[in-house]
Design a protein around this motif. Structure first.
Motif, PDB file in Angstrom:
ATOM      1  N   ALA A  63      16.133  75.894  91.372  1.00  0.00           N
ATOM      2  CA  ALA A  63      16.177  77.451  90.783  1.00  0.00           C
ATOM      3  C   ALA A  63      15.715  78.119  92.042  1.00  0.00           C
ATOM      4  CB  ALA A  63      15.193  77.703  89.629  1.00  0.00           C
ATOM      5  N   LYS A  64      16.546  79.230  92.348  1.00  0.00           N
ATOM      6  CA  LYS A  64      15.957  80.256  93.668  1.00  0.00           C
ATOM      7  C   LYS A  64      15.839  81.403  92.811  1.00  0.00           C
ATOM      8  CE  LYS A  64      18.571  78.224  97.231  1.00  0.00           C
ATOM      9  NZ  LYS A  64      19.502  78.433  98.345  1.00  0.00           N
ATOM     10  N   ILE A  65      14.514  82.138  92.910  1.00  0.00           N
ATOM     11  CA  ILE A  65      13.873  83.211  92.371  1.00  0.00           C
ATOM     12  C   ILE A  65      13.637  84.157  93.371  1.00  0.00           C
ATOM     13  CG2 ILE A  65      12.302  84.067  90.781  1.00  0.00           C
ATOM     14  CD1 ILE A  65      11.929  81.208  89.782  1.00  0.00           C
ATOM     15  N   GLU A  66      14.236  85.341  93.337  1.00  0.00           N
ATOM     16  CA  GLU A  66      13.846  86.568  94.271  1.00  0.00           C
ATOM     17  C   GLU A  66      12.718  87.478  93.321  1.00  0.00           C
ATOM     18  OE1 GLU A  66      14.910  87.391  97.419  1.00  0.00           O
ATOM     19  OE2 GLU A  66      16.424  85.749  97.548  1.00  0.00           O
ATOM     20  N   VAL A  67      11.547  87.313  94.024  1.00  0.00           N
ATOM     21  CA  VAL A  67      10.419  88.162  93.307  1.00  0.00           C
ATOM     22  C   VAL A  67      10.695  89.678  93.744  1.00  0.00           C
ATOM     23  CG1 VAL A  67       8.084  88.297  92.697  1.00  0.00           C
ATOM     24  CG2 VAL A  67       9.165  86.003  93.275  1.00  0.00           C
ATOM     25  N   THR A  68      11.360  90.427  93.028  1.00  0.00           N
ATOM     26  CA  THR A  68      11.590  92.135  93.332  1.00  0.00           C
ATOM     27  C   THR A  68      10.330  92.597  92.803  1.00  0.00           C
ATOM     28  OG1 THR A  68      12.856  92.218  91.245  1.00  0.00           O
ATOM     29  CG2 THR A  68      13.905  91.477  93.263  1.00  0.00           C
ATOM     30  N   ASP A  69      10.483  94.072  93.219  1.00  0.00           N
ATOM     31  CA  ASP A  69       9.412  94.781  92.575  1.00  0.00           C
ATOM     32  C   ASP A  69       9.378  94.667  91.043  1.00  0.00           C
ATOM     33  OD1 ASP A  69       8.879  95.103  94.946  1.00  0.00           O
ATOM     34  OD2 ASP A  69       9.242  97.385  95.067  1.00  0.00           O
ATOM     35  N   GLU A  70      10.862  94.940  90.475  1.00  0.00           N
ATOM     36  CA  GLU A  70      11.067  94.834  88.964  1.00  0.00           C
ATOM     37  C   GLU A  70      10.508  93.607  88.434  1.00  0.00           C
ATOM     38  OE1 GLU A  70      12.291  97.147  85.695  1.00  0.00           O
ATOM     39  OE2 GLU A  70      12.043  97.581  88.003  1.00  0.00           O
ATOM     40  N   LEU A  71      10.820  92.288  89.076  1.00  0.00           N
ATOM     41  CA  LEU A  71      10.353  91.126  88.436  1.00  0.00           C
ATOM     42  C   LEU A  71       8.689  90.852  88.346  1.00  0.00           C
ATOM     43  CD1 LEU A  71      11.519  88.739  87.190  1.00  0.00           C
ATOM     44  CD2 LEU A  71      11.450  87.413  89.263  1.00  0.00           C
ATOM     45  N   ALA A  72       7.987  91.578  89.398  1.00  0.00           N
ATOM     46  CA  ALA A  72       6.556  91.317  89.416  1.00  0.00           C
ATOM     47  C   ALA A  72       5.978  92.147  88.461  1.00  0.00           C
ATOM     48  CB  ALA A  72       6.295  92.043  90.839  1.00  0.00           C
ATOM     49  N   LYS A  73       6.587  93.046  87.699  1.00  0.00           N
ATOM     50  CA  LYS A  73       5.902  93.940  86.436  1.00  0.00           C
ATOM     51  C   LYS A  73       5.397  92.757  85.285  1.00  0.00           C
ATOM     52  CE  LYS A  73       8.573  98.168  87.481  1.00  0.00           C
ATOM     53  NZ  LYS A  73       9.521  98.960  86.690  1.00  0.00           N
ATOM     54  N   GLY A  74       4.234  93.235  84.914  1.00  0.00           N
ATOM     55  CA  GLY A  74       3.769  92.499  83.740  1.00  0.00           C
ATOM     56  C   GLY A  74       3.881  91.100  83.941  1.00  0.00           C
ATOM     57  N   ASP A  75       4.170  90.288  82.660  1.00  0.00           N
ATOM     58  CA  ASP A  75       4.546  88.898  82.802  1.00  0.00           C
ATOM     59  C   ASP A  75       5.969  88.515  82.812  1.00  0.00           C
ATOM     60  OD1 ASP A  75       1.800  88.744  82.017  1.00  0.00           O
ATOM     61  OD2 ASP A  75       2.050  88.899  79.853  1.00  0.00           O
ATOM     62  N   ARG A  76       6.601  89.231  83.556  1.00  0.00           N
ATOM     63  CA  ARG A  76       8.084  88.975  83.864  1.00  0.00           C
ATOM     64  C   ARG A  76       8.184  87.568  84.501  1.00  0.00           C
ATOM     65  NH1 ARG A  76      11.279  94.663  84.526  1.00  0.00           N
ATOM     66  NH2 ARG A  76      10.497  95.640  82.788  1.00  0.00           N
ATOM     67  N   ASN A  97       8.842  89.732  98.816  1.00  0.00           N
ATOM     68  CA  ASN A  97       9.026  90.581  99.437  1.00  0.00           C
ATOM     69  C   ASN A  97       7.747  91.386  99.945  1.00  0.00           C
ATOM     70  OD1 ASN A  97       8.251  92.893  97.771  1.00  0.00           O
ATOM     71  ND2 ASN A  97      10.478  92.880  96.890  1.00  0.00           N
ATOM     72  N   GLN A  98       7.703  92.535 100.889  1.00  0.00           N
ATOM     73  CA  GLN A  98       6.394  92.874 101.190  1.00  0.00           C
ATOM     74  C   GLN A  98       5.528  93.242 100.185  1.00  0.00           C
ATOM     75  OE1 GLN A  98       6.833  95.781 104.186  1.00  0.00           O
ATOM     76  NE2 GLN A  98       4.455  96.232 104.561  1.00  0.00           N
ATOM     77  N   ASN A  99       6.168  93.885  99.034  1.00  0.00           N
ATOM     78  CA  ASN A  99       5.441  94.530  97.853  1.00  0.00           C
ATOM     79  C   ASN A  99       4.723  93.460  96.918  1.00  0.00           C
ATOM     80  OD1 ASN A  99       5.584  96.872  99.005  1.00  0.00           O
ATOM     81  ND2 ASN A  99       7.567  97.213  97.725  1.00  0.00           N
ATOM     82  N   THR A 100       5.454  92.299  96.923  1.00  0.00           N
ATOM     83  CA  THR A 100       5.519  91.292  95.754  1.00  0.00           C
ATOM     84  C   THR A 100       4.725  90.020  96.697  1.00  0.00           C
ATOM     85  OG1 THR A 100       7.473  90.162  95.918  1.00  0.00           O
ATOM     86  CG2 THR A 100       7.271  91.824  94.573  1.00  0.00           C
ATOM     87  N   ILE A 101       4.411  90.136  97.662  1.00  0.00           N
ATOM     88  CA  ILE A 101       3.698  88.909  98.376  1.00  0.00           C
ATOM     89  C   ILE A 101       2.440  88.398  97.622  1.00  0.00           C
ATOM     90  CG2 ILE A 101       2.462  90.020 100.119  1.00  0.00           C
ATOM     91  CD1 ILE A 101       4.329  86.909 100.631  1.00  0.00           C
ATOM     92  N   GLY A 102       1.693  89.352  97.244  1.00  0.00           N
ATOM     93  CA  GLY A 102       0.402  88.956  96.119  1.00  0.00           C
ATOM     94  C   GLY A 102       0.653  88.214  95.042  1.00  0.00           C
ATOM     95  N   MET A 103       1.936  88.072  94.634  1.00  0.00           N
ATOM     96  CA  MET A 103       2.266  87.211  93.479  1.00  0.00           C
ATOM     97  C   MET A 103       2.087  86.074  93.657  1.00  0.00           C
ATOM     98  SD  MET A 103       2.655  89.425  90.999  1.00  0.00           S
ATOM     99  CE  MET A 103       3.641  88.459  89.630  1.00  0.00           C
ATOM    100  N   LYS A 104       2.212  85.182  94.845  1.00  0.00           N
ATOM    101  CA  LYS A 104       2.226  83.983  95.243  1.00  0.00           C
ATOM    102  C   LYS A 104       0.882  83.454  94.506  1.00  0.00           C
ATOM    103  CE  LYS A 104       2.460  83.350  99.855  1.00  0.00           C
ATOM    104  NZ  LYS A 104       2.657  82.697 101.078  1.00  0.00           N
ATOM    105  N   LYS A 105      -0.158  84.143  94.552  1.00  0.00           N
ATOM    106  CA  LYS A 105      -1.495  83.467  93.969  1.00  0.00           C
ATOM    107  C   LYS A 105      -1.368  83.396  92.362  1.00  0.00           C
ATOM    108  CE  LYS A 105      -6.112  84.641  93.251  1.00  0.00           C
ATOM    109  NZ  LYS A 105      -7.497  85.634  93.505  1.00  0.00           N
TER     110      LYS A 105
END
Length: 348
Positions: A63-76, A97-105
């Protein structure tokens, strides 16, 4: 691959060996060659399942998941990752991307808390790759997972009983955290059961004697997870009211709560034995179902009983909430009993 059914005649060779030829187009599409091995699995309806050995271990699904700004909202992102896990994907490649890099944690935390068998195998500045390392079937059985959930639940109940007398915050906090273990096994069993529905071979190799029991195990899994959630709700109520639970509620009422927790533990023990090497008879399971329902009605009858005493509305509400959770636990035990009864009937 879409092929029509065919009828073949059984041939006799060597005077005693029965043989049947394989459909030519089927063999061609699978690139079967002389010397290739096939697995023959007799089925309960006396049919024979033939599986080419070379097809069993297919390539890892990715599965390839692009973590966009939209996908980073809430529990999406959590929902999407869990969705791919439950769908049977083995490799998860996430691109940030640059805005969602913090979601790695957050993803690492999801893998740790919810995805049993999933490990981090590669990480870059903007990428993260996770891989499932548990093979289904083979590495773990359905019954093993259910028993692990039961045993974690039993330990949580044992500790909640102690906490009802001591209001020990360390014990209560540990109960809440231990629910993560139940969730991990819950999602793992969900993943396994979904995979078994996609392949008759997987279902046969996993030890499932009748495909109808997959639905029963799904109900058992969900009921155990909800039962665990109610233990956590009791723990959270006690954390919130603290020593007021002991100071504001008469001992006779608190003793009744412990008595019903004991009954829940007793019935969970019966379920544990039914799922292990000492399966219960139909009569024993019926007795469990009826006793669980009877005790649930008794517990619900206690709700509101504190209004006879001079105590605060908040304590009354907490006490009723605890009683509600105990009643629901007993009702979930009854549901599990019904599923076990169905399994006994279906597998004969």
């Amino acid at each position: 691959m879409s092929l029509e059914s065919e009828t073949r005649r059984i041939q006799l060779t060597g005077g005693s060996t029965l043989i049947v030829s394989l459909p030519k187009e089927w063999a061609r599409q699978l690139n079967l060659q002389p010397g290739d091995e096939v697995i023959l699995l007799p089925q309960r309806d006396m049919s024979l399942l033939l599986v080419p050995k070379k097809t069993i271990r297919s390539a890892f699904s990715e599965a390839k998941i692009e973590v966009t700004d939209e996908l980073a909202k809430g529990d999406r992102l959590t929902r999407i990752t869990l969705g791919y896990y439950l769908a049977g994907y083995d490799i998860f490649r996430l691109f940030f991307n640059q805005n969602t890099i913090g979601m790695k944690k957050d993803i690492k935390d999801i893998a740790r808390r919810k995805l049993t068998g999933v490990e981090i195998v590669d990480e870059g500045r903007n990428t993260l790759t996770l891989q499932n390392l548990i093979n289904v079937p083979g590495d773990i059985s359905i019954n093993d997972i259910v028993l692990k959930i039961v045993r974690v639940t039993e330990s949580m109940l044992d500790d909640i009983k102690v906490a009802l007398s001591t209001i020990d915050k360390n014990i209560l906090t540990d109960i809440v955290e231990r629910d993560n273990e139940v969730d991990r096994f819950y999602w793992l069993l969900n993943r396994m059961l979904k995979k078994l529905t996609t392949s008759t071979y997987y279902a046969s190799a996993s030890g499932i004697k009748d495909p109808r029991t997959i639905l029963d195990y799904a109900l058992i899994n969900k009921s155990l997870e909800r039962l665990s959630d109610h233990i956590v709700q009791i723990a959270n109520e006690l954390l919130q009211v603290g020593q007021q639970y002991i100071m504001g509620i008469p001992k006779e009422q608190r003793d009744k709560v412990i008595e019903y927790i004991d009954k829940v533990m007793e019935l969970i023990g019966v379920l544990s034995r039914s799922l292990s090497s000492q399966p219960s008879s139909v009569n024993e399971i019926n007795n469990l179902i009826e006793l669980a329902r009877e005790k649930a009605r008794e517990v619900r009858g206690l709700q509101g009983s504190l209004r006879e005493y001079e105590t605060s509305p908040s304590i009354i509400a907490s006490f009723d909430s605890i009683l509600y959770s105990i009643a629901r636990m007993l009702e979930y035990i009854s549901d599990i009993g019904e599923a076990l009864l169905n399994i006994n009937i279906e597998v004969g």
